[in-house]
Write a protein that holds these residues in place. Structure first.
Motif, mmCIF file in Angstrom:
data_model
loop_
_atom_site.group_PDB
_atom_site.id
_atom_site.type_symbol
_atom_site.label_atom_id
_atom_site.label_comp_id
_atom_site.label_asym_id
_atom_site.label_seq_id
_atom_site.Cartn_x
_atom_site.Cartn_y
_atom_site.Cartn_z
ATOM 1 N N ALA A 1 7.815 -4.815 9.555
ATOM 2 C CA ALA A 1 7.179 -5.654 10.728
ATOM 3 C C ALA A 1 5.783 -6.197 10.246
ATOM 4 C CB ALA A 1 6.916 -4.518 11.649
ATOM 5 N N ALA A 2 5.002 -5.755 9.098
ATOM 6 C CA ALA A 2 3.837 -6.085 8.705
ATOM 7 C C ALA A 2 4.017 -7.734 8.081
ATOM 8 C CB ALA A 2 3.075 -5.177 7.670
ATOM 9 N N LEU A 3 5.297 -8.070 8.013
ATOM 10 C CA LEU A 3 5.483 -9.320 7.417
ATOM 11 C C LEU A 3 6.197 -10.302 8.351
ATOM 12 C CD1 LEU A 3 7.333 -8.185 4.019
ATOM 13 C CD2 LEU A 3 5.033 -9.376 4.234
ATOM 14 N N ALA A 4 6.069 -10.093 9.656
ATOM 15 C CA ALA A 4 6.821 -10.737 10.848
ATOM 16 C C ALA A 4 6.020 -11.996 10.867
ATOM 17 C CB ALA A 4 6.323 -9.813 12.010
ATOM 18 N N ASP A 5 4.550 -12.364 10.560
ATOM 19 C CA ASP A 5 4.064 -13.620 10.541
ATOM 20 C C ASP A 5 3.568 -14.024 9.245
ATOM 21 O OD1 ASP A 5 2.672 -15.718 11.213
ATOM 22 O OD2 ASP A 5 0.787 -14.920 12.181
ATOM 23 N N LEU A 6 4.385 -14.760 8.582
ATOM 24 C CA LEU A 6 4.120 -15.156 7.239
ATOM 25 C C LEU A 6 2.887 -16.180 7.024
ATOM 26 C CD1 LEU A 6 7.597 -15.625 5.683
ATOM 27 C CD2 LEU A 6 6.046 -13.548 5.821
ATOM 28 N N ASN A 7 2.398 -16.536 8.327
ATOM 29 C CA ASN A 7 1.335 -17.545 8.398
ATOM 30 C C ASN A 7 0.021 -16.651 8.185
ATOM 31 O OD1 ASN A 7 2.725 -20.217 8.332
ATOM 32 N ND2 ASN A 7 3.147 -19.615 10.317
ATOM 33 N N ASN A 8 0.002 -15.641 8.389
ATOM 34 C CA ASN A 8 -1.247 -14.605 8.562
ATOM 35 C C ASN A 8 -0.963 -13.334 8.019
ATOM 36 O OD1 ASN A 8 -3.876 -14.199 9.317
ATOM 37 N ND2 ASN A 8 -3.195 -13.623 11.461
ATOM 38 N N LEU A 9 -1.075 -13.207 6.665
ATOM 39 C CA LEU A 9 -0.920 -11.922 6.116
ATOM 40 C C LEU A 9 -2.492 -11.318 5.870
ATOM 41 C CD1 LEU A 9 2.274 -12.167 3.743
ATOM 42 C CD2 LEU A 9 1.944 -11.295 6.189
ATOM 43 N N SER A 10 -2.651 -10.005 5.945
ATOM 44 C CA SER A 10 -3.627 -9.376 5.934
ATOM 45 C C SER A 10 -3.670 -8.143 5.103
ATOM 46 C CB SER A 10 -4.633 -9.222 6.956
ATOM 47 O OG SER A 10 -4.914 -10.366 7.811
ATOM 48 N N PHE A 11 -4.616 -8.191 4.159
ATOM 49 C CA PHE A 11 -4.668 -6.684 3.205
ATOM 50 C C PHE A 11 -6.080 -6.204 3.030
ATOM 51 C CE2 PHE A 11 -1.708 -10.135 1.735
ATOM 52 C CZ PHE A 11 -0.501 -9.424 1.632
ATOM 53 N N SER A 12 -5.924 -4.924 2.916
ATOM 54 C CA SER A 12 -7.663 -4.119 2.594
ATOM 55 C C SER A 12 -7.075 -2.999 1.682
ATOM 56 C CB SER A 12 -7.989 -3.733 3.828
ATOM 57 O OG SER A 12 -9.457 -3.295 3.603
ATOM 58 N N VAL A 13 -7.859 -2.787 0.436
ATOM 59 C CA VAL A 13 -8.047 -1.755 -0.359
ATOM 60 C C VAL A 13 -9.279 -1.195 -0.699
ATOM 61 C CG1 VAL A 13 -5.729 -2.343 -1.346
ATOM 62 C CG2 VAL A 13 -7.893 -3.095 -2.496
ATOM 63 N N THR A 14 -9.266 0.099 -0.785
ATOM 64 C CA THR A 14 -10.771 0.752 -1.197
ATOM 65 C C THR A 14 -10.762 0.627 -2.592
ATOM 66 O OG1 THR A 14 -10.609 2.312 0.586
ATOM 67 C CG2 THR A 14 -12.129 2.842 -1.198
#
Length: 233
Positions: free
Chosen positions: A185-198
């Protein structure tokens, strides 16, 4: 006995020099380099995982010359002058390579008469667009858009998208400090992908990392990546 000894020594010397002459061929000195591209944009891949083959007709059962693609889509090889056939074998790279009328991987003629620079056009399944990387509060944040290039019967879905960070410029699934993976589901909108890592502790300490976003396409071994980015803390 002495004349016979001199004769034997002279014969061995001639044999040795003849053998050396056969073995000491000139090394290839013609440069063949360029990029793997889609509409003049380099295809970013994992270093050492993707290569094309060069075949030189008329040399019997000699094997192909494998030419590796670096992570930013560049290649370089030393060749002898002559005529070659260039081909990507099936399942090489996150892209399609043209097929001939018989359905086999097509070849491109390459004539080497002096050094040559040549970009090689391919058709990627997806391209990573508008990648942005920032750092704040001990984290690296990223965003991007995935553009679907192949939309016909050869189209494929995305298995996962991954943000990788590393302390060196080699950044991929085998070379990273940490990563964040998006699936389902995190790939539902391919126009707006967001990531964050420590960002983990780095020894010795440095105030930057290198980052890339990689995309794994269903049924395709090799990932396609965003351009490499240095992120300062």
């Amino acid at each position: 006995m002495r004349p016979r000894f001199y004769f034997l020594t002279a014969a061995l010397l001639v044999l040795f020099l003849g053998s050396c002459k056969k073995d000491n061929y000139d090394a290839p000195a013609t440069d063949f380099n360029g990029r793997i591209v889609y509409k003049d944009e380099a295809i970013n891949v994992q270093y050492g995982n993707v290569y094309f083959e060069l075949w030189q007709p008329g040399f019997g059962k000699s094997g192909a010359i494998n030419v590796n693609i670096d992570q930013e889509g560049h290649y370089s090889a030393k060749l002898f002058d002559g005529n070659y056939k260039l081909v990507f074998s099936a399942n090489q790279g996150p892209f399609l390579w043209p097929k001939n009328a018989q359905g086999a991987q097509d070849t491109v003629a390459v004539n080497m008469s002096g050094s040559k620079t040549m970009d090689i056009e391919v058709m990627p399944y997806y391209m990573v667009r508008n990648s942005v990387f920032t750092a704040a509060a001990g984290k690296v944040n990223a965003s991007c858009k995935l553009e679907k290039i192949i939309t016909d019967v050869n189209a494929k879905d995305i298995e996962r998208a991954v943000l990788y960070i590393n302390k060196t410029q080699f950044v991929d699934g085998s070379n990273n400090l940490t990563n964040q993976e998006l699936t389902g589901a995190a790939l539902a909108d391919l126009n707006n992908l967001s990531f964050s890592v420590t960002v983990p502790t780095i020894v010795p300490t440095q105030n930057y990392v290198f980052a890339r976003i990689g995309v794994k396409i269903s049924g395709v071994e090799d990932m396609i990546f965003s351009p490499l980015q240095k992120v300062q803390f």
